[in-house]
Design an enzyme around this catalytic site. Structure first.
Site, PDB file in Angstrom:
ATOM      1  N   LYS A  93      93.049 -31.763 -50.395  1.00 17.45           N
ATOM      2  CA  LYS A  93      91.878 -32.092 -49.576  1.00 17.45           C
ATOM      3  C   LYS A  93      92.112 -31.856 -48.083  1.00 17.45           C
ATOM      4  CE  LYS A  93      89.042 -33.541 -52.805  1.00 17.45           C
ATOM      5  NZ  LYS A  93      87.852 -32.705 -53.115  1.00 17.45           N
ATOM      6  N   GLU A 115      82.455 -38.594 -47.480  1.00 15.70           N
ATOM      7  CA  GLU A 115      82.300 -39.356 -48.711  1.00 15.70           C
ATOM      8  C   GLU A 115      83.632 -39.265 -49.434  1.00 15.70           C
ATOM      9  OE1 GLU A 115      81.593 -36.200 -48.448  1.00 15.70           O
ATOM     10  OE2 GLU A 115      82.725 -35.439 -50.160  1.00 15.70           O
ATOM     11  N   SER A 382      96.618 -30.323 -58.027  1.00  8.30           N
ATOM     12  CA  SER A 382      95.854 -30.523 -56.791  1.00  8.30           C
ATOM     13  C   SER A 382      96.274 -31.755 -55.987  1.00  8.30           C
ATOM     14  CB  SER A 382      94.366 -30.596 -57.114  1.00  8.30           C
ATOM     15  OG  SER A 382      94.126 -31.616 -58.052  1.00  8.30           O
TER      16      SER A 382
END
Lengths: 395, 257
Positions: A93, A115, A382
């Site tokens: 991210k 968010e 990830s």
């Protein structure tokens, strides 16, 4: 005229999917953002600055790891993991958040909002806000705050305000709606850092551009280690940013199969899942036209996944396009199988994956058994799994 | 674009007095009661009635209308049932405008939605998450069913887009007065008058001001600048509290004169 390709959305759309379905108040900001992004992308200085932050702050390039004990366990096919869990803050991210924070600074915005579901994007946004001196508000559903409490504490320590979202299903969908409402209200001072390849144009394209570094690196690394490309690349898909990030570099390699793994929750037939492409149909949520879990009246359905990061009824519009054109195959893996894969990877490799990529690891096992010892599989790991310890203990 | 003046356009053009548009949610607090409330509102002196069709994720709405939509959905409200509500109220003679989000329309099928809305006696449709750039083919179906397509202008709308929005609008142009979501506010924002003047340079249509408008003194401030004021959350709140919203409408109408 050239056929619209995934790399170049035409009029903000990947085939039929995408667009800007937002209140008029946001249209000006989206048009400005699109211009600014294209300008920044073409600006060598911006790219150099981004590369510098990726290296020294995010910790790129992340390694490509040969998961030899998983490979043996799965019957001998070679399984490699792209180690996005080793990014600063523990997930892919941050690749996106760093780029968007630089853009916010470039646009003169002093406040960012985000968010978050699993909390990884919220932590990434809070981290870049601290790094670049921006005010930060993160919207998070009550249910997610409960199951990802460690990330809530991290965000607060980083100086972000975490706003609890109590409406609807109290998860990522409602947190996203609330963040958009904040943006509608504060658009003149605030940049909205969307965490995935979802939302109105230009977000799906911009987040893709910022995440494609995963696949660009992995493809080079794979070639330099093995001299050839993998047979298949596997990634989990909630909104789909890590998947787009790793797939993009391989889209033109027709011999490489691409597989996106959605969350089947308690099973796609149970209705308690979050597999938008496998179990949904096209509609509009959060500003773009894409696959969506909805009832016959067009009301968005509640979702279920053990993984907060995949617990979302929509999916990025580029995935919808890649699904319809059959370039990527989308499948779904249950909570139970993802949990088993989490434990397997932890025990066999000493790497604790997040529950999100644990879905991809499970499916890599399925493929490995089909392919046998000659198979070559690349998995996008990830993020790391520390955040999921409570869910795993409970499950 | 010179088009024939529509019924909605005639109803909303201010003639000295400011016109009042009331908003209610179909199915709030339930279907039967919302028809009764709508009929009472229809006869209360308002110029038009906006009827909301609930959507699970209403991005442009504040807490009051969100909650009303949630209650309506819990009672099984959907497009078909909302059109029945609209049809029952439209027989009272008040121009009815539907307001809903794009996804319920897509799920219902836009062509069928337009035909059924026209048949229900509806005069126009507002879709807050459908900017002009994305409005076809939905707007085309609405127009071919002789329904007005009302688009919104916001304080953040650039001048060049304002012209396009006005060109695509019929019935009236909806001026979102605040940078934000729906919900009653104490004060009206500064710069509202300039926004109306700017819009008037692009259109002959009546201008209705909406979002945040809730008090008789707001009506006084808008009189002579906008043609009409839309009051939503304040009325929905009355309905939510089990009160007759007509009392509030009467108060607001005093401010319109």
């Amino acid at each position: 005229m050239a056929r619209p390709t995934p790399t170049h959305p035409v009029d903000g759309r990947f085939g039929a999917y995408g667009g800007k379905y937002v209140p008029e108040t946001l249209m000006g900001a989206l048009i400005e953002l699109e211009d600014m992004w294209h300008e920044a992308k073409a600006d060598t200085l911006f790219q150099l600055e981004l590369a510098g932050h990726r290296h020294a702050f995010v910790g790129r390039p992340t390694p490509l790891y040969a998961a030899t004990r998983l490979s043996s366990h799965f019957g001998g096919a070679h399984v490699h993991l792209k180690r996005e869990d080793l990014c600063h803050t523990g997930a892919h991210k941050l690749n996106n958040a760093v780029g968007q924070a630089l853009l916010a600074v470039r646009m003169g915005k002093k406040r960012v909002i985000a968010e978050t579901g699993a909390g990884q994007h919220g932590v990434a946004a809070a981290t870049v806000a601290a790094r670049f001196g921006l005010d930060c508000t993160v919207y998070m559903g009550t249910e997610d705050m409960r199951r990802q409490s460690m990330n809530v504490r991290r965000m607060k320590l980083l100086g972000a305000e975490v706003v609890e979202v109590t409406s609807g299903t109290k998860t990522l969908k409602d947190a996203t709606s609330e963040a958009i409402r904040d943006w509608v209200t504060n658009v003149q001072t605030t940049h909205y850092i969307i965490g995935s390849v979802v939302g109105p144009h230009p977000y799906p394209e911009m987040v893709r551009d910022l995440q494609r570094v995963i696949g660009d690196e992995a493809r080079d690394q794979y070639l330099s280690v093995d001299g050839k490309l993998p047979d298949v690349v596997v990634a989990c898909v909630g909104g789909g940013s890590n998947a787009i990030g790793i797939f993009t570099a391989f889209l033109d390699d027709k011999e490489v199969a691409l597989v996106g793994v959605e969350a089947a929750g308690k099973g796609v037939k149970s209705g308690q899942h979050a597999a938008s492409l496998v179990g949904g149909r096209p509609g509009v949520l959060h500003g773009s036209y894409s696959y969506l879990l909805q009832d016959g009246d067009g009301q968005v359905l509640p979702t279920h996944s053990i993984s907060a990061g995949l617990d979302y009824p929509g999916v990025g519009p580029e995935h919808a396009f890649l699904n319809d054109t059959k370039r990527v195959e989308y499948v779904a893996v249950t909570d139970k199988d993802a949990l088993a894969a989490f434990k397997l990877c932890t025990r066999l490799e000493g790497i604790m994956p997040a529950l999100e990529p644990a879905h991809a690891i499970h499916y890599a096992g399925v493929l490995a058994r089909e392919m046998g010892p000659g198979g070559r599989i690349l998995v996008c790991l990830s993020g790391r799994g520390d955040k999921d310890m409570d869910s795993v203990d409970g499950g | 674009m010179v088009a024939e003046r529509t019924r909605l356009e005639d109803a909303l053009r201010a003639k000295g007095d400011l016109k009042l548009v009331a908003y209610m949610m179909a199915g709030h607090p339930n279907k039967k009661r919302s028809i009764e409330v709508g009929k009472r509102l229809a006869g209360s002196g308002i110029a038009a009635l906006e009827i909301g069709i609930p959507f699970s994720d209403p991005l442009a709405d504040g807490p009051v209308i969100q909650r009303a939509g949630q209650v309506a959905l819990e009672h099984g409200m959907n497009v078909t049932a909302a059109l029945e509500v609209a049809s029952s109220i439209a027989t009272e003679g008040v121009p009815v405008v539907l307001m809903t989000y794009i996804n319920p329309i897509l799920a219902h099928d836009p062509r069928r939605f337009a035909a059924e809305a026209a048949q229900a006696g509806v005069t126009g449709v507002i879709v807050p998450d459908l900017p002009v750039e994305e409005s076809e083919p939905v707007a085309g179906w609405l127009r071919s069913a002789s329904l007005d397509t009302v688009f919104m202008v916001a304080p953040t709308t650039a001048e060049d887009r304002m012209a396009t929005i006005c060109e695509h609008s019929s019935g009236f142009v909806y001026c979102v007065t605040v940078t934000g979501i729906t919900g009653a506010r104490k004060e009206l924002p500064a710069g509202m008058k300039e926004l109306f003047e700017q819009v008037r340079r692009h259109t002959q249509l009546p201008i209705a001001a909406g979002f945040g408008i809730s008090r008789p003194e707001h009506m006084k401030a808008l009189r002579g600048t906008a043609d009409a004021a839309v009051v939503g959350s304040a009325i929905v709140n009355e309905i939510d509290q089990g009160r007759d919203p007509v009392a509030l409408v009467k108060e607001l109408l005093k401010g319109c004169r």
